[in-house]
Design a protein around this motif. Structure first.
Motif, PDB file in Angstrom:
ATOM      1  N   ARG A 146       0.841  -1.205   0.000  1.00 26.15           N
ATOM      2  CA  ARG A 146       0.000   0.000   0.000  1.00 26.15           C
ATOM      3  C   ARG A 146       0.874   1.252   0.000  1.00 26.15           C
ATOM      4  O   ARG A 146       0.646   2.191  -0.768  1.00 26.15           O
ATOM      5  CB  ARG A 146      -0.916   0.000   1.222  1.00 26.15           C
ATOM      6  CG  ARG A 146      -1.901   1.186   1.251  1.00 26.15           C
ATOM      7  CD  ARG A 146      -2.677   1.220   2.548  1.00 26.15           C
ATOM      8  NE  ARG A 146      -1.864   1.543   3.710  1.00 26.15           N
ATOM      9  CZ  ARG A 146      -1.450   2.782   4.025  1.00 26.15           C
ATOM     10  NH1 ARG A 146      -1.758   3.803   3.272  1.00 26.15           N
ATOM     11  NH2 ARG A 146      -0.723   2.980   5.111  1.00 26.15           N
ATOM     12  N   LEU A 147       1.903   1.253   0.848  1.00 26.10           N
ATOM     13  CA  LEU A 147       2.803   2.397   0.905  1.00 26.10           C
ATOM     14  C   LEU A 147       3.592   2.559  -0.388  1.00 26.10           C
ATOM     15  O   LEU A 147       3.835   3.676  -0.846  1.00 26.10           O
ATOM     16  CB  LEU A 147       3.750   2.262   2.095  1.00 26.10           C
ATOM     17  CG  LEU A 147       3.108   2.388   3.478  1.00 26.10           C
ATOM     18  CD1 LEU A 147       4.120   2.046   4.561  1.00 26.10           C
ATOM     19  CD2 LEU A 147       2.504   3.762   3.689  1.00 26.10           C
ATOM     20  N   ARG A 148       3.971   1.452  -0.979  1.00 26.69           N
ATOM     21  CA  ARG A 148       4.708   1.507  -2.240  1.00 26.69           C
ATOM     22  C   ARG A 148       3.856   2.150  -3.322  1.00 26.69           C
ATOM     23  O   ARG A 148       4.320   2.989  -4.099  1.00 26.69           O
ATOM     24  CB  ARG A 148       5.137   0.108  -2.677  1.00 26.69           C
ATOM     25  CG  ARG A 148       6.076   0.125  -3.898  1.00 26.69           C
ATOM     26  CD  ARG A 148       6.324  -1.266  -4.443  1.00 26.69           C
ATOM     27  NE  ARG A 148       5.138  -1.921  -4.945  1.00 26.69           N
ATOM     28  CZ  ARG A 148       4.545  -1.636  -6.111  1.00 26.69           C
ATOM     29  NH1 ARG A 148       5.008  -0.687  -6.879  1.00 26.69           N
ATOM     30  NH2 ARG A 148       3.476  -2.306  -6.498  1.00 26.69           N
ATOM     31  N   LYS A 149       2.582   1.791  -3.359  1.00 24.65           N
ATOM     32  CA  LYS A 149       1.676   2.367  -4.360  1.00 24.65           C
ATOM     33  C   LYS A 149       1.482   3.869  -4.131  1.00 24.65           C
ATOM     34  O   LYS A 149       1.249   4.603  -5.064  1.00 24.65           O
ATOM     35  CB  LYS A 149       0.333   1.654  -4.319  1.00 24.65           C
ATOM     36  CG  LYS A 149       0.374   0.283  -4.936  1.00 24.65           C
ATOM     37  CD  LYS A 149      -0.987  -0.394  -4.885  1.00 24.65           C
ATOM     38  CE  LYS A 149      -0.913  -1.769  -5.489  1.00 24.65           C
ATOM     39  NZ  LYS A 149      -2.199  -2.479  -5.405  1.00 24.65           N
ATOM     40  N   GLN A 150       1.574   4.288  -2.877  1.00 26.84           N
ATOM     41  CA  GLN A 150       1.439   5.715  -2.559  1.00 26.84           C
ATOM     42  C   GLN A 150       2.760   6.464  -2.757  1.00 26.84           C
ATOM     43  O   GLN A 150       2.807   7.668  -2.616  1.00 26.84           O
ATOM     44  CB  GLN A 150       0.993   5.897  -1.107  1.00 26.84           C
ATOM     45  CG  GLN A 150      -0.424   5.483  -0.842  1.00 26.84           C
ATOM     46  CD  GLN A 150      -0.798   5.675   0.635  1.00 26.84           C
ATOM     47  OE1 GLN A 150       0.047   5.952   1.485  1.00 26.84           O
ATOM     48  NE2 GLN A 150      -2.081   5.533   0.914  1.00 26.84           N
ATOM     49  N   GLY A 151       3.815   5.732  -3.047  1.00 23.66           N
ATOM     50  CA  GLY A 151       5.109   6.359  -3.268  1.00 23.66           C
ATOM     51  C   GLY A 151       5.870   6.647  -1.999  1.00 23.66           C
ATOM     52  O   GLY A 151       6.786   7.458  -1.978  1.00 23.66           O
ATOM     53  N   LYS A 152       5.498   6.002  -0.914  1.00 23.63           N
ATOM     54  CA  LYS A 152       6.181   6.203   0.364  1.00 23.63           C
ATOM     55  C   LYS A 152       7.036   4.992   0.677  1.00 23.63           C
ATOM     56  O   LYS A 152       6.802   3.897   0.163  1.00 23.63           O
ATOM     57  CB  LYS A 152       5.150   6.380   1.483  1.00 23.63           C
ATOM     58  CG  LYS A 152       4.273   7.599   1.306  1.00 23.63           C
ATOM     59  CD  LYS A 152       3.255   7.674   2.431  1.00 23.63           C
ATOM     60  CE  LYS A 152       2.327   8.852   2.246  1.00 23.63           C
ATOM     61  NZ  LYS A 152       1.297   8.894   3.270  1.00 23.63           N
ATOM     62  N   ARG A 153       7.969   5.189   1.562  1.00 23.01           N
ATOM     63  CA  ARG A 153       8.808   4.074   2.018  1.00 23.01           C
ATOM     64  C   ARG A 153       8.235   3.507   3.301  1.00 23.01           C
ATOM     65  O   ARG A 153       7.750   4.233   4.147  1.00 23.01           O
ATOM     66  CB  ARG A 153      10.225   4.544   2.288  1.00 23.01           C
ATOM     67  CG  ARG A 153      10.983   4.821   1.014  1.00 23.01           C
ATOM     68  CD  ARG A 153      12.393   5.215   1.302  1.00 23.01           C
ATOM     69  NE  ARG A 153      12.930   4.403   2.401  1.00 23.01           N
ATOM     70  CZ  ARG A 153      14.193   4.254   2.654  1.00 23.01           C
ATOM     71  NH1 ARG A 153      15.069   4.878   1.928  1.00 23.01           N
ATOM     72  NH2 ARG A 153      14.606   3.538   3.657  1.00 23.01           N
ATOM     73  N   ALA A 154       8.336   2.195   3.451  1.00 23.16           N
ATOM     74  CA  ALA A 154       7.906   1.537   4.685  1.00 23.16           C
ATOM     75  C   ALA A 154       8.966   1.743   5.752  1.00 23.16           C
ATOM     76  O   ALA A 154      10.158   1.727   5.477  1.00 23.16           O
ATOM     77  CB  ALA A 154       7.674   0.059   4.448  1.00 23.16           C
ATOM     78  N   ALA A 155       8.523   1.919   6.974  1.00 23.88           N
ATOM     79  CA  ALA A 155       9.466   2.135   8.077  1.00 23.88           C
ATOM     80  C   ALA A 155      10.033   0.819   8.545  1.00 23.88           C
ATOM     81  O   ALA A 155       9.507  -0.211   8.439  1.00 23.88           O
ATOM     82  CB  ALA A 155       8.751   2.819   9.240  1.00 23.88           C
TER      83      ALA A 155
END
Length: 155
Positions: A146-155
Motif C-alpha cells: 500500500r505504501l509503495r503504491k502511494q510512493g512512500k517508504r515503509a518504516a
C-alpha cells in the motif's frame, strides 16, 4: 508430527504422532481436516503417507491427490507423477516442510512441558503462534505494498 497447511501458509490441522506411521494416518487426517474445512479438495503428501488403500480412499475424498508412490513406478504411475499439474502441486508441498521446520525453530525442538499431554498442548500453542505470525506477515506485506503504491517508504 503431521500438519495440514492451506495455500496461504496457515496450519489448518495437526496431529502429534504417537506410535504410528504416516501411512496409518493419511486418510484420517484428511477426513478430520475436511470436517472443519469442507472446501479442502486437493492434498499433497510425501511418499511416507503412500499405500494403495490410502491412494484409493483419498481419490474418493478429494478432487486431486498428490501422493507419490514408493519404489519403481509403472508406466501408468510414471505418467501420473510426471504430469505438470502433479509436479506443480508436489513442489508446493515443500511449504509444509518449511512450516514444520519453523515450528521447531520457534520452540518445538525443546518442550518445557512434561508428558505427552503437555507436549500436545505445546504443539497446539505453537500452531496458533505460527498462524498468528503468518497473519502478521501477510498484513505487513499488504501495508508495504500500500505504501509503495502511494510512493512512500515503509518504516
Amino acid at each position: 508430527m503431521a500438519i495440514v497447511e492451506d495455500q496461504f501458509g496457515f496450519i489448518l490441522h495437526h496431529q502429534v504422532m504417537e506410535k504410528t506411521t504416516d501411512d496409518k494416518i493419511a486418510v484420517a487426517i484428511v477426513r478430520e481436516t475436511q470436517e472443519r474445512f469442507p472446501a479442502v479438495r486437493v492434498v499433497s503428501m510425501d511418499k511416507g503417507f503412500h499405500s494403495v488403500p490410502n491412494q484409493e480412499a483419498l481419490k474418493d475424498m478429494l478432487d486431486r491427490v498428490v501422493l507419490p508412490r514408493k519404489g519403481k513406478l509403472s508406466q501408468v504411475n510414471k505418467a501420473l507423477e510426471f504430469d505438470p499439474e502433479f509436479i506443480r502441486l508436489r513442489h508446493r508441498h515443500s511449504g509444509v516442510e518449511s512450516a514444520i521446520n519453523a515450528l521447531e525453530a520457534h520452540g518445538l525442538d525443546l518442550c518445557p512441558d512434561h508428558g505427552i499431554d503437555g507436549f500436545k498442548r505445546y504443539v497446539a500453542l505453537a500452531v496458533v503462534a505460527r498462524n498468528v505470525q503468518r497473519l502478521g506477515a501477510i498484513l505487513q506485506q499488504r501495508e508495504v505494498e500500500r505504501l509503495r503504491k502511494q510512493g512512500k517508504r515503509a518504516a
